[in-house]
Design a protein around this motif. Structure first.
Motif, PDB file in Angstrom:
ATOM      1  N   PRO A  58      19.447  14.933  -2.870  1.00 55.11           N
ATOM      2  CA  PRO A  58      18.310  15.721  -2.356  1.00 55.11           C
ATOM      3  C   PRO A  58      18.075  17.009  -3.128  1.00 55.11           C
ATOM      4  N   LYS A  59      19.119  17.603  -3.714  1.00 52.53           N
ATOM      5  CA  LYS A  59      18.959  18.861  -4.446  1.00 52.53           C
ATOM      6  C   LYS A  59      18.052  18.686  -5.659  1.00 52.53           C
ATOM      7  N   ILE A  60      18.109  17.490  -6.271  1.00 50.74           N
ATOM      8  CA  ILE A  60      17.257  17.236  -7.430  1.00 50.74           C
ATOM      9  C   ILE A  60      15.797  17.189  -7.001  1.00 50.74           C
ATOM     10  N   TYR A  61      15.534  16.573  -5.848  1.00 51.09           N
ATOM     11  CA  TYR A  61      14.163  16.551  -5.320  1.00 51.09           C
ATOM     12  C   TYR A  61      13.660  17.968  -5.081  1.00 51.09           C
ATOM     13  N   GLU A  69       0.832  -1.212   0.000  1.00 46.08           N
ATOM     14  CA  GLU A  69       0.000   0.000   0.000  1.00 46.08           C
ATOM     15  C   GLU A  69       0.862   1.255   0.000  1.00 46.08           C
ATOM     16  N   GLU A  70       2.020   1.176   0.662  1.00 52.68           N
ATOM     17  CA  GLU A  70       2.925   2.329   0.693  1.00 52.68           C
ATOM     18  C   GLU A  70       3.454   2.637  -0.701  1.00 52.68           C
ATOM     19  N   HIS A  71       3.863   1.605  -1.440  1.00 51.55           N
ATOM     20  CA  HIS A  71       4.373   1.827  -2.793  1.00 51.55           C
ATOM     21  C   HIS A  71       3.269   2.353  -3.708  1.00 51.55           C
ATOM     22  N   LYS A  72       2.054   1.834  -3.544  1.00 48.22           N
ATOM     23  CA  LYS A  72       0.934   2.330  -4.346  1.00 48.22           C
ATOM     24  C   LYS A  72       0.680   3.804  -4.058  1.00 48.22           C
ATOM     25  N   GLU A  73       0.800   4.168  -2.790  1.00 48.44           N
ATOM     26  CA  GLU A  73       0.588   5.571  -2.405  1.00 48.44           C
ATOM     27  C   GLU A  73       1.650   6.474  -3.021  1.00 48.44           C
ATOM     28  N   HIS A  74       2.903   5.992  -3.045  1.00 47.97           N
ATOM     29  CA  HIS A  74       3.979   6.779  -3.651  1.00 47.97           C
ATOM     30  C   HIS A  74       3.753   6.952  -5.150  1.00 47.97           C
ATOM     31  N   LEU A  75       3.314   5.887  -5.812  1.00 50.52           N
ATOM     32  CA  LEU A  75       3.104   5.947  -7.258  1.00 50.52           C
ATOM     33  C   LEU A  75       1.864   6.757  -7.625  1.00 50.52           C
ATOM     34  N   ALA A  76       0.968   6.956  -6.667  1.00 48.00           N
ATOM     35  CA  ALA A  76      -0.279   7.678  -6.943  1.00 48.00           C
ATOM     36  C   ALA A  76      -0.036   9.118  -7.358  1.00 48.00           C
ATOM     37  N   PHE A  77       1.169   9.629  -7.126  1.00 46.86           N
ATOM     38  CA  PHE A  77       1.496  11.001  -7.508  1.00 46.86           C
ATOM     39  C   PHE A  77       1.672  11.128  -9.024  1.00 46.86           C
ATOM     40  N   LEU A  78       2.037  10.036  -9.697  1.00 47.80           N
ATOM     41  CA  LEU A  78       2.406  10.108 -11.114  1.00 47.80           C
ATOM     42  C   LEU A  78       1.279  10.590 -12.031  1.00 47.80           C
ATOM     43  N   PRO A  79       0.020  10.160 -11.831  1.00 44.47           N
ATOM     44  CA  PRO A  79      -1.038  10.646 -12.737  1.00 44.47           C
ATOM     45  C   PRO A  79      -1.304  12.145 -12.608  1.00 44.47           C
ATOM     46  N   LYS A  80      -0.782  12.770 -11.572  1.00 43.76           N
ATOM     47  CA  LYS A  80      -1.050  14.190 -11.341  1.00 43.76           C
ATOM     48  C   LYS A  80      -0.089  15.099 -12.108  1.00 43.76           C
ATOM     49  N   VAL A  89       5.109  21.401  -5.319  1.00 44.22           N
ATOM     50  CA  VAL A  89       4.766  20.369  -4.334  1.00 44.22           C
ATOM     51  C   VAL A  89       5.937  20.250  -3.371  1.00 44.22           C
ATOM     52  N   SER A  90       5.758  19.447  -2.332  1.00 42.05           N
ATOM     53  CA  SER A  90       6.844  19.271  -1.374  1.00 42.05           C
ATOM     54  C   SER A  90       7.919  18.350  -1.946  1.00 42.05           C
ATOM     55  N   SER A  91       9.144  18.513  -1.455  1.00 40.85           N
ATOM     56  CA  SER A  91      10.240  17.650  -1.916  1.00 40.85           C
ATOM     57  C   SER A  91       9.999  16.201  -1.514  1.00 40.85           C
ATOM     58  N   ASP A  92       9.282  15.989  -0.392  1.00 39.55           N
ATOM     59  CA  ASP A  92       8.959  14.623   0.024  1.00 39.55           C
ATOM     60  C   ASP A  92       8.059  13.939  -0.998  1.00 39.55           C
ATOM     61  N   THR A  93       7.117  14.700  -1.561  1.00 38.93           N
ATOM     62  CA  THR A  93       6.221  14.146  -2.568  1.00 38.93           C
ATOM     63  C   THR A  93       7.002  13.692  -3.792  1.00 38.93           C
ATOM     64  N   VAL A  94       7.931  14.533  -4.239  1.00 42.41           N
ATOM     65  CA  VAL A  94       8.778  14.168  -5.385  1.00 42.41           C
ATOM     66  C   VAL A  94       9.644  12.963  -5.049  1.00 42.41           C
ATOM     67  N   GLN A  95      10.245  12.983  -3.865  1.00 40.77           N
ATOM     68  CA  GLN A  95      11.106  11.872  -3.456  1.00 40.77           C
ATOM     69  C   GLN A  95      10.325  10.560  -3.432  1.00 40.77           C
ATOM     70  N   HIS A  96       9.122  10.595  -2.868  1.00 37.67           N
ATOM     71  CA  HIS A  96       8.317   9.376  -2.805  1.00 37.67           C
ATOM     72  C   HIS A  96       7.935   8.892  -4.205  1.00 37.67           C
ATOM     73  N   GLY A  97       7.646   9.845  -5.098  1.00 41.98           N
ATOM     74  CA  GLY A  97       7.314   9.461  -6.470  1.00 41.98           C
ATOM     75  C   GLY A  97       8.471   8.769  -7.163  1.00 41.98           C
ATOM     76  N   VAL A  98       9.665   9.341  -7.012  1.00 43.10           N
ATOM     77  CA  VAL A  98      10.857   8.747  -7.622  1.00 43.10           C
ATOM     78  C   VAL A  98      11.177   7.399  -6.980  1.00 43.10           C
ATOM     79  N   GLU A  99      11.062   7.334  -5.648  1.00 37.66           N
ATOM     80  CA  GLU A  99      11.334   6.068  -4.959  1.00 37.66           C
ATOM     81  C   GLU A  99      10.330   4.988  -5.361  1.00 37.66           C
TER      82      GLU A  99
END
Length: 206
Positions: free
Chosen positions: A41-44, A7-18, A53-63
């Motif tokens: 971290p600078k790329i995030y 569920e965590e990975h699905k939540e991270h990937l949920a950012f991509l359609p946006k 968006v927040s850098s955490d959101t980008v980081q989670h999407g990439v992860e």
């Protein structure tokens, strides 16, 4: 074989359609680059400012993308299985096609990177063992206390080293049973498939 996404990975990937497909493609490039060189971290932070968006959101999407691509590449899942794995995420068809292309374009390189990162573990060379039985001690004149001493010879990076282990027969018997269970598990089709892909990281899935 389908991917088992938490569920965590699905939540991270949920950012991509946006975000736009170009952004997803860039995230895919960043994901592969991070596998090569490590995260930055600078790329995030830079991507987060552009997307507001927040850098955490980008980081989670990439992860999330890193996990999707690395797990798919490890197992060399087929094109159809990859499509079925991402289909359950409910993404638009265009995004699913983009993710599939990212996987097909990068899976061989990702497997090469993963094989280079894998630790060089020691391998078995030979074994010696000795059974000792203590019949008495200062405190107990009559006792039977068996122990097994094992001298394990290993090879690693062309070097030879030795490990000395000592245990009681009951623990040794339990260890033998666990190893026998593991050997039986290795005979299953799933394990054989995984081993073939480990031995042949650049090969196609059979």
């Amino acid at each position: 074989m389908l991917l088992d996404l938490s569920e965590e990975h699905k939540e991270h990937l949920a950012f991509l359609p946006k975000v736009d497909s170009a952004v997803v493609a860039e995230f895919g490039r960043i994901a592969v680059e991070f596998l090569r060189r490590g995260s930055n971290p600078k790329i995030y932070e830079g991507a987060a400012r552009k997307l507001s968006v927040s850098s955490d959101t980008v980081q989670h999407g990439v992860e999330g993308l890193i996990y999707l691509l690395t797990e798919s590449s490890k197992l060399m899942i087929s094109e159809l299985d990859f499509q079925d794995s991402v289909f359950i995420l409910g993404f638009p068809e265009e995004l699913n096609k983009l993710l599939l292309q990212l996987y097909l374009d990068n899976r061989k390189e990702i497997r090469t990177i993963l094989s280079e990162l894998a630790p060089d573990l020691p391998s078995y060379h030979s074994l010696e063992w000795r059974l000792d039985v203590q019949l008495a001690s200062r405190s107990l004149r009559q006792q039977i206390k068996p122990s097994v001493t094992i001298k394990l010879h290993l090879n690693q990076n062309g070097d030879h080293n030795t490990q000395v282990l000592q245990t009681d027969p009951a623990t040794l018997l339990h260890l033998v049973q666990q190893l026998e269970q593991a050997l039986e598990e290795m005979k299953t089709n799933h394990c054989r498939r995984v081993v073939r892909n480990i031995k042949n990281p650049l090969g196609e899935m059979e």
